[in-house]
Enzyme design. Structure first.
Site, PDB file in Angstrom:
ATOM      1  N   LYS A   1      44.190  43.385  45.357  1.00  0.00           N
ATOM      2  CA  LYS A   1      43.020  42.880  46.154  1.00  0.00           C
ATOM      3  C   LYS A   1      42.919  41.315  45.620  1.00  0.00           C
ATOM      4  O   LYS A   1      42.856  41.231  44.544  1.00  0.00           O
ATOM      5  CB  LYS A   1      41.592  43.766  45.923  1.00  0.00           C
ATOM      6  CG  LYS A   1      40.395  43.014  46.430  1.00  0.00           C
ATOM      7  CD  LYS A   1      39.298  43.909  46.079  1.00  0.00           C
ATOM      8  CE  LYS A   1      38.019  43.473  46.768  1.00  0.00           C
ATOM      9  NZ  LYS A   1      36.786  44.216  46.463  1.00  0.00           N
TER      10      LYS A   1
ATOM     11  N   SER B   1      33.053  49.779  47.307  1.00  0.00           N
ATOM     12  CA  SER B   1      34.082  49.035  47.948  1.00  0.00           C
ATOM     13  C   SER B   1      35.729  49.375  47.788  1.00  0.00           C
ATOM     14  O   SER B   1      36.533  48.783  48.413  1.00  0.00           O
ATOM     15  CB  SER B   1      34.101  47.445  47.478  1.00  0.00           C
ATOM     16  OG  SER B   1      33.220  46.698  48.337  1.00  0.00           O
TER      17      SER B   1
ATOM     18  N   SER C   1      34.612  46.179  50.529  1.00  0.00           N
ATOM     19  CA  SER C   1      35.079  45.082  50.707  1.00  0.00           C
ATOM     20  C   SER C   1      36.809  44.918  50.479  1.00  0.00           C
ATOM     21  O   SER C   1      37.409  44.062  50.956  1.00  0.00           O
ATOM     22  CB  SER C   1      34.669  43.908  49.596  1.00  0.00           C
ATOM     23  OG  SER C   1      34.730  44.403  48.466  1.00  0.00           O
TER      24      SER C   1
HETATM   25  N1  GLN Z   1      29.118  46.923  50.372  1.00  0.00           N
HETATM   26  C1  GLN Z   1      28.602  46.408  49.164  1.00  0.00           C
HETATM   27  C2  GLN Z   1      27.980  44.961  48.975  1.00  0.00           C
HETATM   28  O1  GLN Z   1      28.137  44.457  49.942  1.00  0.00           O
HETATM   29  C3  GLN Z   1      29.564  47.095  48.044  1.00  0.00           C
HETATM   30  C4  GLN Z   1      30.426  45.922  47.957  1.00  0.00           C
HETATM   31  C5  GLN Z   1      31.406  46.322  46.617  1.00  0.00           C
HETATM   32  O2  GLN Z   1      31.505  47.252  46.157  1.00  0.00           O
HETATM   33  N2  GLN Z   1      31.953  45.199  46.246  1.00  0.00           N
HETATM   34  O3  GLN Z   1      27.623  44.612  47.911  1.00  0.00           O
END
Ligand code: GLN
Length: 485
Positions: free
Chosen positions: A78, A177, A153
């Site tokens: 990532k 994410s 994400s």
């Molecule tokens: N979707 C959640 C956010 O936008 C979690 C994102 C994540 O785990 N990085 O904060």
């Protein structure tokens, strides 16, 4: 079988028996990327020459008698994890030209174990999002239906794994994410216990929640990758000096006598009926295999979302203060003075969702509001953790859906942040409590989209989580199905 379709474990045995070389395997996966990534757009940066060079080295190491666990295995990272000499953008314009001078500990560990790095995968900007639509570059498409999101994400890593554009991948999980995109793409993903994996070189979003996790085509691969990257690191003061068990030896297909907790608060209105049905069917199957199902309650579940959306933006607003255009990253060229430079750099460098979080977080931390928001949220976080402490007196793992719905359409939720935030409603609690959570495929909806089962474990007990997941996987074939590309 096509080489790009191999699991890590299968590829490893073919490499060990010299039936294939790392160079052949890597070349096959690169061909696969060239074949499908125009449609999927999982990768932000590809490093094929470097990958082939690393594969050559892997073959040389093997010829010299070495057999490290990932020797010659092509993986994706990532793009929020630092890679020395390779761009690391965090999906943001503000880091468009950033080339880290060092690698994250997890990347060093993968390389030491012989892994081949294919490139960097797409992410919502600074990991803020659930669909990759907040990437400043482009949206990744779900391999099961190109008109839908892969989740986020870590959507690039999940999609790349699902589409056989890598054998496995790393992601990061702050509130879901890794698990949510794993569910939406039909692969296995784990967020380990907070402190299990070093965060050194993971670009910070919300430091008390961020954790690096792994994606695999099956539970074995996910466990193998975690066993390589886990462990104490003196360069991350929050990493924990606990022994790392051999996760592969935890893969025993037996749940007899184990107590599986099913929380009533996770089967709520708004959940897609097919998701609920598939998760309940998975629970029934595990019961048939000898597990005991225990009804549990996690009464503060409803507070997870508001608590998360105070704490994560508060921490993000502090972490993102470093992007000022001076030390590295984008710098607005024609500023009138230094204040103008700060303002314009951040105005043009950050996207809308990142700015929204910085504003929410700065507000929550401001004098006079700190006690009412940040402090209160921390207190409720403790209540959420205590819910799990009580539950784990009654059960060994908690089972629930990973995401309330299957993959949604690209564009469907971009104008409605609350709807977008709700796609993590089932993953946030384990993050706030610091617990390990894994998602694995447990079915498909009527449109052929994958559904994920979430397994949450006790702190530092990833081994039991893997065992339950592995047992389920042995008697189902969801994980073997391939998207129609
Ligand atoms: N979707 C959640 C956010 O936008 C979690 C994102 C994540 O785990 N990085 O904060």
């Amino acid at each position: 079988m096509k080489l790009h379709e191999l699991t890590i474990y299968q590829a490893r045995s073919l490499l060990q028996s010299r039936e294939i070389s790392a160079q052949e395997l890597t070349a096959a996966v690169i061909d696969r990327i060239l074949e499908v990534d125009n449609d999927i757009k999982a990768y932000l940066t590809l490093t094929p020459e470097l990958a082939l060079e690393q594969a050559r080295q892997a073959d040389a190491r093997r010829a010299a008698g070495e057999d490290d666990p990932l020797l010659g295995i092509p993986l994706a990272i990532k793009d929020i994890i630092c890679t020395e000499g390779i761009p690391t953008t965090c999906g943001s314009k503000i880091l468009e030209d950033f080339i880290p001078p060092y690698s994250a500990t997890v990347v060093e560990k993968l390389r030491a174990a012989g892994a081949v790095i294919l490139g960097k995968t797409n992410t919502d900007e600074f990991a803020m999002g659930s669909s990759t639509e907040n990437s400043a570059y482009f949206t990744t498409h779900n391999p099961w239906d190109l008109t839908r999101v892969p989740g986020g994400s870590s959507g690039g890593s999940a999609a790349a794994t699902a589409a056989d554009e890598c054998l496995g991948a790393l992601g990061s999980d702050t509130g879901g994410s890794v698990r949510q995109p794993a569910a939406l793409c039909g692969v296995v993903g784990i967020k380990p216990t907070y402190g299990r994996v070093s965060r050194y070189g993971l670009v910070a979003f919300a430091s008390s929640l961020d954790q690096i996790g792994t994606f695999g085509k099956d539970v074995t691969d996910c466990a193998l990758l975690l066993s390589v990257i886990a462990g104490y690191d003196p360069r991350d003061s929050t990493s924990v000096d606990e022994p790392v068990p051999d996760y592969l030896s935890a893969l025993v297909p037996d749940v007899r006598g184990m107590r599986l907790g099913v929380p009533q608060e996770y089967f709520i209105e708004g959940i897609q009926p097919e998701v609920e049905a598939a998760v309940r069917a998975a629970i029934d199957l595990l019961a048939e295999m000898g597990a005991e199902i225990v009804d549990i309650s996690l009464p503060h579940t409803g507070y997870a979302l508001p608590v998360y959306y105070l704490l994560a933006p508060a921490e993000a607003s502090a972490n993102l203060a470093r992007y000022d255009g001076i030390k590295y990253g984008f710098s607005f060229p024609d500023a009138a003075d230094v204040w103008d430079a700060y303002r314009k750099t951040r105005q043009y460098g950050f996207g809308a969702e990142v700015k929204r979080r910085i504003m929410l977080g700065t507000y929550a931390l401001s004098a006079g509001y700190y006690d009412a928001y940040y402090l209160k949220a921390q207190q409720v976080r403790t209540l959420i953790k205590q819910d799990f402490d009580r539950a784990f007196a009654l059960c060994d793992v908690v089972l629930c859906p990973t995401s309330p719905t299957t993959a949604f359409k690209i564009g469907e939720k971009v104008d409605d942040p609350l709807q977008m935030y709700l796609s993590d409603v089932f993953t946030l609690s384990a993050s706030l409590a610091g617990l390990p959570g894994l998602s694995l495929p447990c079915g498909f909806d009527a449109q052929g989209l994958p559904i994920g089962l979430q397994i949450i474990g006790r702190a530092f007990d990833e081994a039991t989580v893997f065992r339950v997941a592995y047992t389920y996987e042995q008697v189902t074939d969801w994980h073997t199905r391939k998207p129609p590309l």
